[in-house]
Design an enzyme around this catalytic site. Structure first.
Site, PDB file in Angstrom:
ATOM      1  N   LYS A  39      13.727  48.137  43.158  1.00  0.00           N
ATOM      2  CA  LYS A  39      14.479  48.821  42.297  1.00  0.00           C
ATOM      3  C   LYS A  39      15.822  48.931  43.070  1.00  0.00           C
ATOM      4  CE  LYS A  39      12.891  53.294  43.688  1.00  0.00           C
ATOM      5  NZ  LYS A  39      12.605  54.571  43.523  1.00  0.00           N
ATOM      6  N   TYR A 265      44.959  51.262  58.517  1.00  0.00           N
ATOM      7  CA  TYR A 265      45.325  52.615  57.477  1.00  0.00           C
ATOM      8  C   TYR A 265      45.487  53.774  58.354  1.00  0.00           C
ATOM      9  CZ  TYR A 265      44.522  50.073  53.315  1.00  0.00           C
ATOM     10  OH  TYR A 265      44.716  48.860  52.094  1.00  0.00           O
TER      11      TYR A 265
END
Length: 370
Positions: A39, A265
């Protein structure tokens, strides 16, 4: 999301490691059949390639969370048994029957609704969920469970009573009181009821540490086959397991910066001397988290740090010298004598290893190797 096959960033999935880990689990648990949970895009490593490797490596079947995942496996021509562990729409019962998909049932009302949507040409394989303390889905009342099994047996023209299962919430800890409480509830709810084709009770923790206490002929596991020791070293050091994945990219830009230059940043890193800075095409948009600033990756057999904030698509590393463009950067895996494990990454990010891998995005290119 588009898979980025034109850039050098890739996840390499070892077929031999998956096969090895399947054998370790089967031998440890004494299991004859193993369902691998694939999954969430094969635990982030790729639904189809992981499933192909698992079936080729000895997995009897596959376990998914959603019908869409099961159908994607059938579209990829994977014919192994598939169990859907979540609740599917009863209106899709005929499709699941035709595609030979085992569905989870947690109420008699669902079965009755599904029966109205079945033509009877193909029987729907059913696995009944029992909630022994996970608090998620499943029967908690023995009478209701018995009534549902009786309904299945009365309608064998439409249903096949294939599985009965529960899920343990604490099977990978040295604290075993709640595990034993769940086990007691399992027996109280199911002992003496008609048996299915198979029980699938043992998840990774139960298969590895409690196989003598639970039904274990068929195990339904996830993390352990992906090379992640379920208890993270508390109950086992994981040395019998092999790492399944490697995450690599390449340097695609180089520059030398003088002292005092900010990187990325907010300039959370500033050069302190003349420094060689390499740019690598991977970022948090791929699932390589911003938390990984400062983590040491491996270049040319030596550790080098990620400097500055990880951006969405790129990050920077500090290098001891200039390297050619295209030089390999290893984020997870081995390079020479050095290795970064998935556990190393998880520890740095203060997350569990399975949280790391399931966060890898689909645009990362996946490759089956060896």
């Amino acid at each position: 999301m588009v898979e980025a096959i034109t850039r050098p960033t890739r996840i390499e999935i070892s077929k031999s490691a998956i096969q090895h880990n399947i054998e370790v689990v089967k031998q440890t648990a004494g299991a004859t059949k193993l369902f691998l949970a694939v999954k969430s895009n094969g635990y982030g490593l790729g639904l189809v390639p992981v499933s192909q490797a698992a079936v080729a490596g000895g997995a009897y079947g596959l376990a998914v969370a959603l019908m869409d995942e099961a159908l994607a496996l059938r579209d990829a021509r994977i014919t192994a048994p598939i169990i859907i562990l979540g609740i599917s729409p009863a209106e899709q019962a005929e499709l699941m029957a035709v595609q030979n998909i085992i569905t989870t049932v947690v109420s008699l009302d669902w079965l009755k609704s599904a029966a109205q949507n079945l033509s009877g040409e193909q029987r729907l394989a059913v696995s009944i969920g029992v909630d022994t303390g996970m608090g998620r889905i499943g029967f908690r009342d023995r009478d209701a469970l018995a009534e549902t099994i009786d309904y299945l047996q009365q309608h064998q023209d439409k249903f096949e009573y294939t599985g009965l299962f529960t899920h343990f919430s604490e099977s990978d800890s040295s604290e075993v009181a709640y595990f034993h409480k769940q086990l007691e509830r399992w027996h109280a709810l199911t002992d003496g009821l008609p048996a299915p084709k198979f029980y699938h009770v043992a998840n990774s923790g139960a298969a590895m540490y409690h196989a003598d206490e639970v039904p274990h002929d068929v195990v339904r596991v996830g993390t352990v086959v992906y090379g992640m020791e379920p208890s993270r070293g508390e109950l086992n050091d994981g040395k019998d397991l092999q790492p399944v994945m490697t995450l690599r990219s390449e340097i695609n830009f180089m520059k030398q910066l003088p002292a005092g230059e900010g990187i990325s940043y907010s300039h959370k890193y500033t050069t302190t001397d003349d420094e060689w800075i390499g740019t690598v095409p991977i970022g948090y948009g791929d699932g390589w988290l911003r938390k990984m600033m400062g983590f040491n990756v491996i270049v040319d057999g030596q550790y080098v740090p990620i400097v500055g904030q990880v951006a969405m698509d790129q990050l920077m590393i500090r290098l001891p010298r200039e390297y050619p463009l295209g030089t390999t950067v290893t984020f997870i895996g081995r390079d020479g004598a050095l290795e970064n494990t998935l556990e190393d990454v998880a520890t740095h990010a203060d997350l569990a290893p399975w949280e790391i891998v399931t966060g890898f995005q689909e645009r990362l290119h996946r490759i089956l190797v060896d």
